[in-house]
Design a protein around this motif. Structure first.
Motif, short mmCIF file in Angstrom:
data_model
loop_
_atom_site.label_atom_id
_atom_site.label_comp_id
_atom_site.label_asym_id
_atom_site.label_seq_id
_atom_site.Cartn_x
_atom_site.Cartn_y
_atom_site.Cartn_z
N ILE A 574 52.70 -27.52 -95.17
CA ILE A 574 51.24 -27.36 -95.91
C ILE A 574 50.60 -26.66 -94.81
CG2 ILE A 574 49.56 -28.20 -97.01
CD1 ILE A 574 51.11 -30.75 -97.48
N ILE A 575 50.13 -25.49 -95.09
CA ILE A 575 49.34 -24.68 -94.52
C ILE A 575 48.10 -24.07 -95.24
CG2 ILE A 575 50.91 -23.80 -92.81
CD1 ILE A 575 50.78 -21.38 -94.23
N GLY A 576 46.93 -24.18 -94.72
CA GLY A 576 45.75 -23.50 -95.37
C GLY A 576 45.13 -24.46 -96.06
N SER A 577 45.34 -25.99 -96.18
CA SER A 577 44.61 -26.87 -96.93
C SER A 577 43.27 -27.37 -96.17
CB SER A 577 45.46 -27.91 -97.10
OG SER A 577 45.79 -28.88 -95.79
N GLU A 578 42.67 -28.16 -96.77
CA GLU A 578 41.08 -28.67 -96.17
C GLU A 578 41.44 -29.73 -95.15
OE1 GLU A 578 38.24 -29.71 -98.89
OE2 GLU A 578 38.28 -27.69 -99.94
N SER A 579 42.30 -30.48 -95.25
CA SER A 579 42.65 -31.43 -94.38
C SER A 579 43.95 -31.95 -94.43
CB SER A 579 41.69 -32.54 -94.63
OG SER A 579 41.84 -33.24 -95.95
N THR A 580 45.03 -31.49 -95.04
CA THR A 580 46.28 -32.02 -95.33
C THR A 580 47.56 -31.24 -94.49
OG1 THR A 580 45.58 -32.66 -97.29
CG2 THR A 580 47.80 -33.10 -97.02
N ASP A 581 47.41 -30.33 -93.69
CA ASP A 581 48.19 -29.47 -93.23
C ASP A 581 49.40 -30.30 -92.30
OD1 ASP A 581 46.98 -27.32 -94.07
OD2 ASP A 581 46.46 -26.46 -92.41
N ALA A 582 50.41 -30.09 -92.59
CA ALA A 582 51.57 -30.74 -92.03
C ALA A 582 52.89 -30.18 -91.91
CB ALA A 582 51.61 -32.27 -92.72
N VAL A 583 53.90 -30.54 -91.32
CA VAL A 583 55.30 -30.04 -91.57
C VAL A 583 56.09 -31.56 -91.73
CG1 VAL A 583 54.86 -28.00 -89.88
CG2 VAL A 583 55.89 -30.34 -89.00
N PHE A 584 57.28 -31.19 -92.48
CA PHE A 584 57.92 -32.45 -93.01
C PHE A 584 59.24 -32.20 -93.49
CE2 PHE A 584 55.00 -30.60 -95.96
CZ PHE A 584 55.94 -30.19 -97.23
N GLU A 585 60.20 -33.07 -93.65
CA GLU A 585 61.40 -33.00 -94.36
C GLU A 585 61.53 -33.73 -95.73
OE1 GLU A 585 64.09 -31.28 -92.69
OE2 GLU A 585 63.01 -30.78 -91.00
N GLY A 586 61.66 -32.69 -96.61
CA GLY A 586 61.91 -33.08 -97.94
C GLY A 586 60.83 -33.52 -98.82
N VAL A 587 60.97 -33.96 -99.97
CA VAL A 587 59.86 -34.36 -101.08
C VAL A 587 59.49 -35.52 -100.60
CG1 VAL A 587 59.39 -35.14 -103.29
CG2 VAL A 587 60.83 -32.99 -102.76
N GLU A 588 60.26 -36.58 -100.06
CA GLU A 588 60.01 -37.91 -99.83
C GLU A 588 58.91 -37.85 -98.75
OE1 GLU A 588 61.63 -42.25 -98.21
OE2 GLU A 588 63.00 -40.62 -99.49
N GLU A 589 58.93 -37.26 -97.44
CA GLU A 589 58.04 -37.18 -96.69
C GLU A 589 56.82 -36.35 -97.09
OE1 GLU A 589 59.20 -35.41 -92.86
OE2 GLU A 589 60.68 -37.24 -92.58
N LEU A 590 56.98 -35.21 -98.02
CA LEU A 590 55.86 -34.71 -98.62
C LEU A 590 55.08 -35.44 -99.43
CD1 LEU A 590 54.12 -32.40 -99.64
CD2 LEU A 590 55.88 -31.97 -101.30
N ALA A 591 55.61 -36.38 -100.15
CA ALA A 591 55.01 -37.28 -100.97
C ALA A 591 54.09 -38.32 -100.12
CB ALA A 591 56.16 -38.28 -101.86
N GLU A 592 54.66 -38.78 -99.04
CA GLU A 592 53.99 -39.79 -98.19
C GLU A 592 52.81 -39.05 -97.59
OE1 GLU A 592 56.91 -40.65 -95.47
OE2 GLU A 592 57.98 -42.22 -96.65
N ILE A 593 52.90 -37.61 -97.11
CA ILE A 593 51.75 -36.90 -96.74
C ILE A 593 50.50 -36.98 -97.82
CG2 ILE A 593 51.03 -34.84 -95.80
CD1 ILE A 593 53.73 -34.42 -94.47
N LEU A 594 50.96 -36.51 -98.86
CA LEU A 594 49.95 -36.20 -99.93
C LEU A 594 49.35 -37.70 -100.37
CD1 LEU A 594 52.07 -34.10 -102.50
CD2 LEU A 594 50.17 -33.38 -100.80
#
Length: 766
Positions: A574-594
């Motif tokens: 995730i880039i260019g967000s207000e406060s949620t930029d991150a790198v991750f592996e797969g949807v499960e990690e994406l969901a945890e970040i969100l």
């Protein structure tokens, strides 16, 4: 004649908005006296002279207007030839001024291209520009830091206490219409599925500003109302006994009682009289029951039924919703349908002005089964799930599996709401709900425990590759291409619906078709051209990096290990967000970040409030969005309780000369009909002939002949207005001995074959 009367009644109701002094959907035009809560007293004039004329009208409106390149952004202006343009544009600009990005106002960061998400129009202003200084001064004024007007504490609590909603007559959505009719008369309305399609605003079909009644929809309402009225069991809706109290009196009582439920408020006497004239006109020829059916037909087309009022009562421009309006606001918020008996009773008692009572009602109402239907309407539109039923996919994705996929998501949402969960539990849940057929489709073992009526039961995801909302087929199969995955569709869904980042449409001269399938390349390699092409790079860097994390799910939502001949690479960013930029592996990690992101929680609140309030008014929605973060319990239920107990829930803003909402007297006395003026009803299937065989000063006797003039056997009755009191009768059963009396046949003459005739009679003392 009947149609003309119904149309006249509808016109009477449709004129209510004009009578109240309202303009279209609460728009109050460009009166220089208009002010915006929380701004300095003369901000409209200052805004027009020093911000609008000098900056926004010159440099911004070309893109930030309907049809412009930035029409999908959070700041969309009205042009100067549109009603209410000054106030609307001030509110849009004020919302952008108060929105913070890394400690600075979005209104200043965007045009200087310093915003973390960039600016679609590039750098329009620089910090040394006099136009920038004008925007900076505006930010200081509306944030309360300017020295030339009284500062105001702009806390979220003050925001909710001070900001009132717009006065509206809100037309029922097609789903609300069908649910309301079924709750009102117990008849389903399949015709509602084919009603004229409503406009969709920001993904939602319940925006009050665009819910009108076209000529086509008006005709569809008429046909549906006639169909419903023909099916109604009158014993269920007519609570009085016409034979006991008189047919005209019973009609008055029915109109009052049924009208209260249909209009969701007590009828005024003039409305009752209008409906009674309709009933009387029909009943004289076709009988009591047919008159009632025509009243139902008329009410189901009337504005009082089709629109729910959020007008309120007040003076000086501030209006408080009355108890009946609050009852409807609660019921449509939680159930998507009309109030029940308890809400009506509380409204009659004037109890719903109390926030504590409203909170108690929320707890009670959330326990009802139909609560899930209303919340699922939001889920379906928030995530765009209805599209799954229409997208082209592999034959393995049958209609039944598609329906089960949507059903899985809706049941997860329902259980999360009921069990006190938050929306983050939707993202991370290790339990879902599937039919056995859907579990087999995913390659999972069937669920455990009892199944519901549609065959869904709980399935544990603890040991499998699926987890939470983003791995469900309703998402992964909806947002894909016909025969392959789509990082663009999936990434854009997350960006727009979970991060609230509305990206501009691609330039008109750009080829947006997906790259050709190449078995030698991975999906990531084929889509790399988007980030290599300068015309595409800015947006696709924000989209594709999210979408690649879904690559383990094929175009019909099933888990895969290989992308063609290559192992799946589901790394994402995730880039260019207000406060949620991150790198991750797969949807499960994406969901945890969100799930851990305040930005995502704010986005969910904004989406839910936009749907709940039925508006995209930025000041109203964004104010409540920020307040919701601190004022509510961190649960789906907590948001509802917080909203219904806030001052803004019951307060509306209008012009000082606007009239209050109509509100009849629930305990009003009905006019009553004299017995000797009541109407007698005879069925057109038989012919009646009366013969007064004797008459004297104190009494009379009469023979009555009944002949079947139809071509089928009939069970006859005769309603007779008795002058005096019946002293004797023969060859008929009788109900009562004075006033309007109904005679029916004995066991041997109750049914007449075609052409047959019978005779009965009575004597009466005057």
């Amino acid at each position: 004649m009947r149609t003309l009367l119904i149309l006249s009644m509808m016109s009477m109701g449709l004129s209510m908005g004009c009578t109240l002094g309202l303009q279209s959907n609460g728009d109050k035009g460009g009166d220089p006296s208009d002010t915006v809560e929380g701004a300095c007293e003369d901000d409209l004039d200052r805004f027009e002279n020093y911000v609008w004329d000098t900056v926004l009208a010159q440099d911004c409106i070309l893109c930030h207007a309907e049809g412009g390149a930035a029409s999908g952004s959070s700041m969309v202006f009205r042009r100067e030839d549109q009603d209410g343009w000054r106030k609307h544009n001030l509110e849009q600009t004020r919302a952008a001024a108060l929105k913070q990005t890394e400690g600075a106002s979005t209104l200043l960061m965007k045009p200087t291209n310093q915003h973390i998400q960039g600016h679609g129009g590039g750098e329009v202003l620089s910090e040394g520009d006099p136009k920038y200084a004008a925007l900076e001064a505006f930010v200081e004024r509306v944030s309360g830091t300017a020295e030339d007007c009284d500062p105001k504490d702009e806390t979220f609590a003050d925001c909710v206490d001070d900001v009132a909603g717009v006065r509206r007559l809100r037309r029922l959505t097609h789903e609300e219409y069908a649910a309301t009719v079924e709750d009102l008369v117990g008849v389903s309305v399949p015709e509602a599925e084919d009603f004229a399609t409503d406009d969709v605003v920001h993904g939602f079909s319940n925006n009050a500003e665009v819910l009108d009644v076209s000529n086509l929809l008006a005709d569809q309402y008429r046909l549906a109302a006639e169909s419903v009225a023909a099916q109604v069991d009158l014993d269920d809706v007519v609570e009085c006994n016409a034979r006991d109290i008189g047919y005209g009196n019973c009609a008055y009582q029915f109109i009052r009682d049924f009208g209260l439920k249909a209009y969701r408020r007590p009828l005024e006497m003039r409305e009752i009289d209008t409906y009674h004239r309709l009933w009387e006109m029909v009943a004289e020829d076709d009988g009591f029951d047919e008159g009632v059916r025509w009243v139902i037909t008329a009410m189901l087309q009337a504005p009082g039924f089709l629109y729910r009022s959020e007008l309120g009562t007040g003076s000086g421009g501030t209006f408080t919703l009355n108890d009946y309006e609050i009852a409807a606001e609660l019921s449509y918020l939680i159930w998507g349908s009309m109030p029940d008996r308890e809400l009506f009773d509380l409204a009659a008692a004037g109890a719903l002005q109390d926030p504590a009572v409203r909170a108690e009602q929320v707890e009670r109402m959330l326990e009802a089964t139909r609560t899930a239907g209303r919340y699922n309407q939001f889920i379906d539109e928030w995530l765009g799930l209805d599209a799954l039923m229409f997208v082209t996919r592999d034959d393995a994705l049958t209609r039944g599996i598609r329906e089960d996929m949507i059903g899985e998501t809706e049941r997860l949402a329902e259980q999360t709401l009921r069990n006190g969960g938050d929306f983050t539990d939707l993202l991370l849940s290790e339990t879902t709900y599937m039919t056995d057929a859907l579990a087999a489709f995913y390659g999972l073992p069937p669920g455990s425990g009892p199944a519901d009526q549609q065959g869904f039961r709980a399935v544990s995801l603890a040991d499998g590759p699926y987890r939470g909302l983003l791995t469900q087929g309703s998402i992964t199969a909806t947002y894909a291409n016909p025969e392959e995955t789509s990082p663009i569709h999936r990434g854009l869904m997350v960006r727009a619906r979970l991060l609230c980042n509305e990206l501009p449409e691609p330039p008109a001269n750009i080829d947006t078709s997906p790259p050709d399938v190449d078995p030698d390349l991975t999906t990531r390699e084929r889509f790399a051209q988007h980030t290599e092409d300068p015309a595409c790079r800015d947006c696709h860097e924000k989209i594709d990096g999210i979408g690649f994390s879904f690559e383990h799910f094929d175009s019909i939502g099933r888990w895969r290990e290989m992308d063609g001949v290559h192992p799946v690479d589901d790394s994402g960013e995730i880039i260019g967000s207000e406060s949620t930029d991150a790198v991750f592996e797969g949807v499960e990690e994406l969901a945890e970040i969100l799930a851990d992101s305040d930005e995502v929680r704010d986005c969910y609140n904004e989406m839910w409030l936009t749907h709940t309030l039925g508006t995209d008014e930025k000041q109203e929605v964004q104010c409540l969005t920020g307040w919701m973060q601190t004022a509510s319990e961190p649960t789906l239920q907590g948001r509802i309780k917080a909203l219904v107990t806030a001052t803004t829930f019951t307060t509306r803003e209008g012009e000082a000369d606007e009239l209050s909402a109509p509100l009849g007297d629930a305990d009003q006395a009905l006019p009553g009909v004299d017995e000797d003026e009541d109407i007698s009803f005879e069925d057109p299937n038989w012919e009646i002939e009366r013969d007064t065989v004797s008459s004297w000063n104190s009494g009379y006797c009469r023979d009555i002949y009944v002949r079947n003039i139809s071509d089928v056997a009939v069970s006859w009755f005769v309603d007779e207005q008795i002058e005096g009191t019946i002293s004797s009768h023969w060859t008929a059963e009788v109900n009562g001995d004075r006033g309007m009396v109904r005679f029916t046949g004995m066991s041997w003459n109750a049914t007449l074959e075609p052409g047959d005739e019978t005779k009965f009679g009575y004597c009466a003392n005057r």
